[in-house]
Design a protein around this motif. Structure first.
Motif, mmCIF file in Angstrom:
data_model
loop_
_atom_site.group_PDB
_atom_site.id
_atom_site.type_symbol
_atom_site.label_atom_id
_atom_site.label_comp_id
_atom_site.label_asym_id
_atom_site.label_seq_id
_atom_site.Cartn_x
_atom_site.Cartn_y
_atom_site.Cartn_z
ATOM 1 N N HIS A 1 -55.189 -3.357 16.070
ATOM 2 C CA HIS A 1 -55.298 -3.837 14.618
ATOM 3 C C HIS A 1 -54.976 -5.375 14.631
ATOM 4 C CE1 HIS A 1 -56.299 -0.019 13.085
ATOM 5 N NE2 HIS A 1 -55.225 0.292 12.478
ATOM 6 N N LYS A 2 -54.074 -5.578 15.369
ATOM 7 C CA LYS A 2 -53.754 -7.180 15.498
ATOM 8 C C LYS A 2 -54.798 -7.855 16.202
ATOM 9 C CE LYS A 2 -48.902 -6.744 15.704
ATOM 10 N NZ LYS A 2 -47.613 -6.857 16.667
ATOM 11 N N LYS A 3 -55.505 -7.664 17.267
ATOM 12 C CA LYS A 3 -56.301 -8.308 18.082
ATOM 13 C C LYS A 3 -57.694 -7.384 18.057
ATOM 14 C CE LYS A 3 -53.059 -11.257 20.215
ATOM 15 N NZ LYS A 3 -52.285 -11.553 21.274
ATOM 16 N N LEU B 1 -60.017 -3.252 22.929
ATOM 17 C CA LEU B 1 -59.380 -1.929 22.420
ATOM 18 C C LEU B 1 -60.352 -1.673 21.167
ATOM 19 C CD1 LEU B 1 -55.716 -3.042 22.322
ATOM 20 C CD2 LEU B 1 -56.843 -1.478 24.095
ATOM 21 N N ASN B 2 -61.122 -0.486 21.530
ATOM 22 C CA ASN B 2 -61.951 -0.005 20.274
ATOM 23 C C ASN B 2 -61.379 0.910 19.569
ATOM 24 O OD1 ASN B 2 -63.866 1.217 18.824
ATOM 25 N ND2 ASN B 2 -65.638 1.129 20.842
ATOM 26 N N PRO B 3 -61.166 0.808 18.357
ATOM 27 C CA PRO B 3 -60.643 1.824 17.487
ATOM 28 C C PRO B 3 -61.349 3.251 17.665
ATOM 29 C CG PRO B 3 -60.946 -0.152 16.214
ATOM 30 C CD PRO B 3 -61.667 -0.439 17.451
ATOM 31 N N ASP B 4 -62.512 3.260 17.800
ATOM 32 C CA ASP B 4 -63.076 4.577 18.143
ATOM 33 C C ASP B 4 -62.810 5.242 19.239
ATOM 34 O OD1 ASP B 4 -64.659 4.381 15.977
ATOM 35 O OD2 ASP B 4 -66.356 3.424 16.807
ATOM 36 N N LYS C 1 -51.430 1.201 21.659
ATOM 37 C CA LYS C 1 -52.699 0.612 21.742
ATOM 38 C C LYS C 1 -53.359 0.635 20.390
ATOM 39 C CE LYS C 1 -54.798 2.569 25.777
ATOM 40 N NZ LYS C 1 -55.830 3.618 26.259
ATOM 41 N N GLU C 2 -52.986 1.470 19.376
ATOM 42 C CA GLU C 2 -53.539 1.384 18.140
ATOM 43 C C GLU C 2 -53.188 0.169 17.084
ATOM 44 O OE1 GLU C 2 -54.508 4.601 14.481
ATOM 45 O OE2 GLU C 2 -52.354 4.118 15.166
#
Length: 186
Positions: free
Chosen positions: A137-139, A144-147, A132-133
Motif C-alpha cells: 500500500h505504501k509503495k 508487491l502485487n496486491p493480487d 507485505k500488504e
C-alpha cells in the motif's frame, strides 16, 4: 496445577545384595506428592555421597553410574517441563511416563507440542503477509502485487482450515470454535 519438581537419588539401606551393595532409588516429588522407583543400580555405602547424590569412587563403573543418574534426572525434568502448566500431575504419573507405561499421555504431549508449533507457524505467516500488504500500500510499484498477496491470504486461510480439521480429530471435538475470519479481517 503442577508447579515444582524435586528429584532425590538415595540408597535403600534396608535392601542389600549378597555383596553388601545397596540399591539406588530416585524419589520424585511434585508439589509435596512423592513416589520412589529403583534406578536398577547398586553401590557400596562407602562409595556414595548423599549430599552430592553421586558415587564418589573414581572407577569406570562409578563414572557410568553418575552419568546414568544425571541422564535420569535430566529426562525426568524434561518430561515434567513438557507437561502443560494447567495440568496437574502426580509423582507416580511422571514415573510411569518416564518408564514408557503411559504411552497415551506421551502421545498427547507430542500432539500438544506439534499443535503449538503449527499455531506459531500460522501466526508468523499471517504477520509476514500483513507486513507485505502494508508495504504494497505504501509503495505499490516495488514488486508487491496486491493480487498475489490476496492469493497468499487465501492459501493461509486454506492452511488454517486444514489445521482446524486436524485439531478436531486430535481433540475429538466436532464443534471447535475458532474465529479465524475475524482474526484475518482485522
Amino acid at each position: 496445577m503442577s508447579k515444582s519438581l524435586s528429584l532425590l537419588v538415595h540408597l535403600k539401606r534396608q535392601k542389600k545384595d549378597p555383596h553388601g551393595k545397596m540399591f539406588l532409588y530416585v524419589r520424585v516429588t511434585i508439589d509435596g506428592d512423592n513416589a520412589d522407583f529403583a534406578l536398577s543400580r547398586r553401590i557400596l555405602h562407602g562409595e556414595w555421597s548423599q549430599s552430592k547424590q553421586k558415587c564418589i569412587s573414581k572407577t569406570q563403573e562409578a563414572l557410568q553410574l553418575n552419568a546414568k543418574i544425571a541422564k535420569t534426572k535430566g529426562d525426568l525434568t524434561a518430561l515434567f517441563d513438557r507437561i502443560p502448566v494447567s495440568e496437574t500431575v502426580k509423582a507416580k504419573q511422571l514415573i510411569q511416563l518416564y518408564h514408557g507405561s503411559d504411552l497415551e499421555k506421551e502421545q498427547q504431549l507430542k500432539k500438544d507440542l506439534h499443535y503449538h508449533q503449527q499455531v506459531l507457524t500460522i501466526i508468523d505467516q499471517y504477520l509476514a503477509l500483513k507486513n507485505k500488504e502494508k508495504k504494497a500500500h505504501k509503495k505499490p510499484h516495488r514488486g508487491l502485487n496486491p493480487d498475489t498477496i490476496a492469493q497468499e491470504f487465501d492459501a493461509l486461510i486454506q492452511s488454517i482450515e486444514g489445521f482446524l480439521q486436524q485439531s478436531r480429530v486430535w481433540m475429538d471435538d466436532h464443534v471447535l470454535i475458532f474465529s479465524y475470519t475475524k482474526f484475518l479481517n482485522e
